[in-house]
Scaffold this active site. Structure first.
Site, short mmCIF file in Angstrom:
data_model
loop_
_atom_site.label_atom_id
_atom_site.label_comp_id
_atom_site.label_asym_id
_atom_site.label_seq_id
_atom_site.Cartn_x
_atom_site.Cartn_y
_atom_site.Cartn_z
N ASP A 1 -52.69 -21.18 -6.26
CA ASP A 1 -51.38 -20.62 -5.96
C ASP A 1 -51.18 -19.40 -6.87
O ASP A 1 -50.34 -19.40 -7.77
CB ASP A 1 -50.30 -21.67 -6.21
CG ASP A 1 -48.92 -21.22 -5.76
OD1 ASP A 1 -48.81 -20.11 -5.20
OD2 ASP A 1 -47.94 -21.97 -5.97
N CYS B 1 -48.54 -15.85 -2.06
CA CYS B 1 -47.23 -15.21 -2.08
C CYS B 1 -47.23 -13.95 -1.22
O CYS B 1 -46.19 -13.52 -0.73
CB CYS B 1 -46.83 -14.85 -3.50
SG CYS B 1 -46.77 -16.24 -4.64
#
Length: 234
Positions: free
Chosen positions: A158, A184
């Protein structure tokens, strides 16, 4: 101090007020953290501590949808000996949600010491069997002595909006067979798929699923994207 106390008295949702200046210690009236409950499709409710000044997702409702999507993914790919590893783990929210599905245990890596401590509290609060280390993800993955065969690991990454750095991408696509990529920025994810030398496509991975979550509905730019990669069998 008077203003802070007045704000807390005015609204029960205000749990604390924080003043930060460069040359003076942080002043906290009340608490400098909030707690958030995420309800999962398997019946569990997990409670997270989010600390002021460190990154946390501001959209709790969509974060819960994302967490449940990840739980469903892991329910399908976790085997009887599989271990879970998360890079860029933050306060351990993903690990808290998914660790119970992995009999081989769970391990997380995060660079921010405040978030590492919050993650340890979150693991203990939710009865999660997991470890976390405070280290740069790219340093840990390049120098680690893996406690298990990486082929028995589900790896979740992530990273920040810039995506994986070249060294980390090289190790991830060379040594792991099952990778969940929470991006993201979908452009960074596309770049890491298409890298001609060490990208997921070049290293023989199949993109088995792709889902998008609008964590920032006021922005046309940022769409959270979850990609699941499986190495094709030779």
């Amino acid at each position: 101090m008077e203003f802070a106390e007045a704000m807390r008295a005015l609204d029960d949702a205000v749990v604390g007020c924080v003043r930060k200046r460069k040359k003076t210690p942080k002043l906290v009236v009340g608490r400098d953290y909030v707690t958030e409950t995420t309800r999962l499709v398997d019946g569990r409710s997990v409670v997270f501590k989010h600390v002021e000044g460190s990154f946390s997702n501001p959209n709790g409702g969509v974060a819960e949808l994302t967490a449940n999507h990840l739980v469903r993914i892991c329910a399908d790919i976790a085997g009887p000996k599989t271990k879970f590893i998360e890079l860029y783990a933050g306060c351990g929210n993903h690990t808290c949600c998914m660790a119970p599905q992995f009999p081989g245990g769970a391990f997380a890596v995060e660079i921010d010491p405040v978030l590492v401590e919050a993650a340890r509290e979150n693991f203990a609060r939710n009865g999660v069997r997991a470890e976390i280390v405070c280290e740069r993800a790219e340093d840990w993955i390049a120098s680690r002595e893996s406690p298990t065969n990486d082929r028995d690991v589900v790896l979740l990454v992530d990273p920040p909006r810039g995506g994986l750095d070249a060294r980390t991408l090289d190790v991830v696509t060379r040594e792991f067979d099952d990778v969940i990529y929470v991006a993201c920025d979908c452009e960074s994810l596309k770049r890491d798929i298409d890298d001609e030398r060490v990208g997921f496509a070049a290293r023989g991975f199949e993109l088995t699923s792709l889902a998008c979550f609008d964590h920032a509905p006021t922005s046309p730019r940022w769409i959270e994207t979850v990609g699941v990669f499986k190495r094709r069998e030779a």
